[in-house]
Motif scaffolding. Structure first.
Motif, short mmCIF file in Angstrom:
data_model
loop_
_atom_site.label_atom_id
_atom_site.label_comp_id
_atom_site.label_asym_id
_atom_site.label_seq_id
_atom_site.Cartn_x
_atom_site.Cartn_y
_atom_site.Cartn_z
N GLU A 9 16.16 38.67 -27.07
CA GLU A 9 16.77 37.73 -28.01
C GLU A 9 18.07 38.28 -28.57
OE1 GLU A 9 15.93 36.38 -32.61
OE2 GLU A 9 14.22 36.82 -31.32
N ASP A 51 20.94 38.74 -26.02
CA ASP A 51 21.62 37.45 -25.88
C ASP A 51 22.55 37.20 -27.07
OD1 ASP A 51 22.09 34.54 -25.50
OD2 ASP A 51 20.63 34.38 -27.12
N GLY A 83 22.74 27.50 -31.38
CA GLY A 83 21.57 28.35 -31.18
C GLY A 83 20.78 28.56 -32.46
N THR A 99 13.91 31.41 -22.95
CA THR A 99 15.07 32.14 -23.43
C THR A 99 15.77 32.88 -22.29
OG1 THR A 99 13.98 32.47 -25.56
CG2 THR A 99 15.88 33.85 -25.09
N SER A 108 17.46 30.52 -19.64
CA SER A 108 18.66 29.89 -20.22
C SER A 108 19.81 30.89 -20.28
CB SER A 108 18.35 29.37 -21.62
OG SER A 108 17.32 28.40 -21.59
N THR A 109 19.51 32.12 -20.69
CA THR A 109 20.55 33.15 -20.78
C THR A 109 21.13 33.46 -19.41
OG1 THR A 109 19.41 34.13 -22.67
CG2 THR A 109 21.05 35.49 -21.57
N ARG A 160 22.59 26.78 -24.61
CA ARG A 160 22.54 27.47 -25.91
C ARG A 160 21.45 26.85 -26.78
NH1 ARG A 160 22.80 32.19 -28.25
NH2 ARG A 160 23.67 32.14 -30.35
N GLN A 199 18.15 28.14 -25.55
CA GLN A 199 17.97 29.51 -26.03
C GLN A 199 17.42 29.51 -27.45
OE1 GLN A 199 21.87 31.18 -25.70
NE2 GLN A 199 21.38 32.29 -23.83
#
Length: 427
Positions: free
Chosen positions: A30, A33, A69, A100, A103-104, A128, A131
């Motif tokens: 997390e 990112d 986000g 997460t 998506s990243t 975003r 995420q």
């Protein structure tokens, strides 16, 4: 009297270690990112996805995707918090990690404006948003994954696994970006080098999944299942049965978030624009402080097991509220060494709050409502604390032209945290 057959067996130490690692890997992803996206928004996203004749406009548009986000996190807290109390911690945490991480990684594959026009920016915003949803459901479950495997007497230490994620993620992201910038020419970094930082997040996802799919459900949730005591409507029940716990948990989180924003975000702008110092010195202070936090946060969690959550947390809040009134005059002379020392001490105060925080928040809620309560406290406090703090620090300093306004703002939020500690219950 015979022992209840529904009581879960004491977890083996290897299960405790696996739970600690599973919790740490998710929150590290997390914050990896978080740091990588922040840097990319400032350096490349404005040019690549929001081209404009005014470079500042493009950068501002890029930062608007950063805010998405934060806005989407409460949705993740509502959805995954509820599912975590109904279906279980493990199953939901596998989903949030995948959401997460994928998506990243996909951000690193996005076509730019020059390739697909405005579609690139739309896809960036959607990823975003995804995420944020995943992150909103990650923290509460990560806290419970480690703390509900650990013994009650050492819950502060075991729950702190989720709290080590921010410094670990910051160190990893800055290390990757610094390495790429050092070995690649600027044109190559802008062309494809920045993508590597996002694609590497897949490594953390694979590691986290490898641990999480092999881990059993937490003993606390297994006991709830055995007794048939899972919450039927956890969202409604948190607001109707445990509102004081929710308020206490939210307020307790505000001060640490604002302090962290001051000493990892605003200080970079203050050091360069107001003090005229190279940004590298402020970055060095943040990196050194983050490295120390990797050890200090679990130590503070363990200390709260001995002295009490509120005692350790309150010492950190009082120190954090007072420190800006020492820090800003201390660095006013332009000493790089004092700047680094001041940032590190600020993050030490943060560690004293952040270490016990996970256990304190989890202990506010009954076991059947913990995932929902923790997720709501995390996401809602993040909006009123961490999301707004950098903007408010900058606006207050620009309006009043003095460090006193930002210092008073932080002091006020630390008072809010002390109120939350007073409202909360002890373990």
């Amino acid at each position: 009297m015979t022992r209840s057959t529904t009581a879960p067996p004491r977890p083996a130490r290897r299960d405790l270690v696996k739970a600690f690692a599973a919790s740490l890997s998710g929150t590290s992803l997390e914050w990896y990112d978080f740091a990588a996206y922040s840097a990319a928004s400032a350096l490349v996203f404005g040019h690549l996805f929001f081209p404009s004749h005014d470079p500042l406009s493009g950068t501002l548009l890029a930062f608007s995707t950063y805010a998405v986000g934060y806005v989407s996190r409460p949705l993740g807290g509502f959805v995954f918090g509820r599912l975590g109390d109904v279906l279980g911690r493990k199953q939901v945490l596998v989903t949030t990690l995948l959401l997460t991480g994928i998506s990243t990684a996909l951000i690193g594959l996005l076509p730019t404006h020059s390739q697909v026009g405005a579609l690139g920016a739309v896809l960036l915003v959607l990823l975003r948003f995804a995420q944020g949803v995943g992150i909103g459901g990650e923290w509460g479950g990560a806290v419970l994954l480690s703390s509900e495997f650990g013994s009650r007497r050492r819950r502060g230490f075991w729950a702190s696994a989720a709290q080590v994620g921010p410094p670990a993620g910051n160190l990893l992201a800055n290390g990757v970006l610094a390495g790429l910038a050092a070995v690649l020419p600027e044109q190559q970094f802008l062309s494809w080098g920045w993508r590597v930082a996002f694609l590497l997040s897949a490594v953390l996802v694979v590691f986290g999944l490898w641990i999480r799919v092999r881990l059993e459900e937490t003993p606390v949730f297994r006991e709830l299942q055995a007794k048939g005591e899972q919450a039927g409507a956890p969202l409604r029940e948190v607001f109707t049965r445990e509102p004081r716990a929710l308020v206490a948990a939210i307020l307790s989180r505000v001060g640490p978030d604002v302090l962290y924003a001051l000493f990892t975000v605003f200080v970079l702008t203050y050091a360069t624009q107001e003090l005229g110092m190279p940004k590298s010195w402020a970055v060095a202070g943040v990196m050194l402080g983050s490295a120390l936090q990797v050890g200090l946060i679990p130590a503070a969690g363990a200390l709260s097991d001995r002295l009490g959550r509120r005692a350790v947390y309150a010492v950190g809040a009082i120190g954090a509220g007072a420190w800006p009134f020492v820090f800003f005059p201390l660095v006013g002379g332009g000493s790089a060494a004092l700047l680094v020392v001041g940032i590190v001490i600020g993050l030490v105060w943060h560690s004293l709050m952040y270490g016990p925080q996970a256990a304190f928040v989890a202990e506010q809620f009954s076991p059947a409502l913990r995932y929902t309560g923790c997720s709501l406290a995390y996401t809602l406090a993040g909006i009123i604390g961490g999301a707004l703090a950098p903007l408010l620090f900058t606006s207050l300093f620009a309006h009043f032209g003095s460090w006193l306004a930002p210092a008073c703002y932080l002091g006020g939020t630390c008072v809010v945290t002390l109120v939350g500690l007073a409202l909360g219950r002890s373990r």
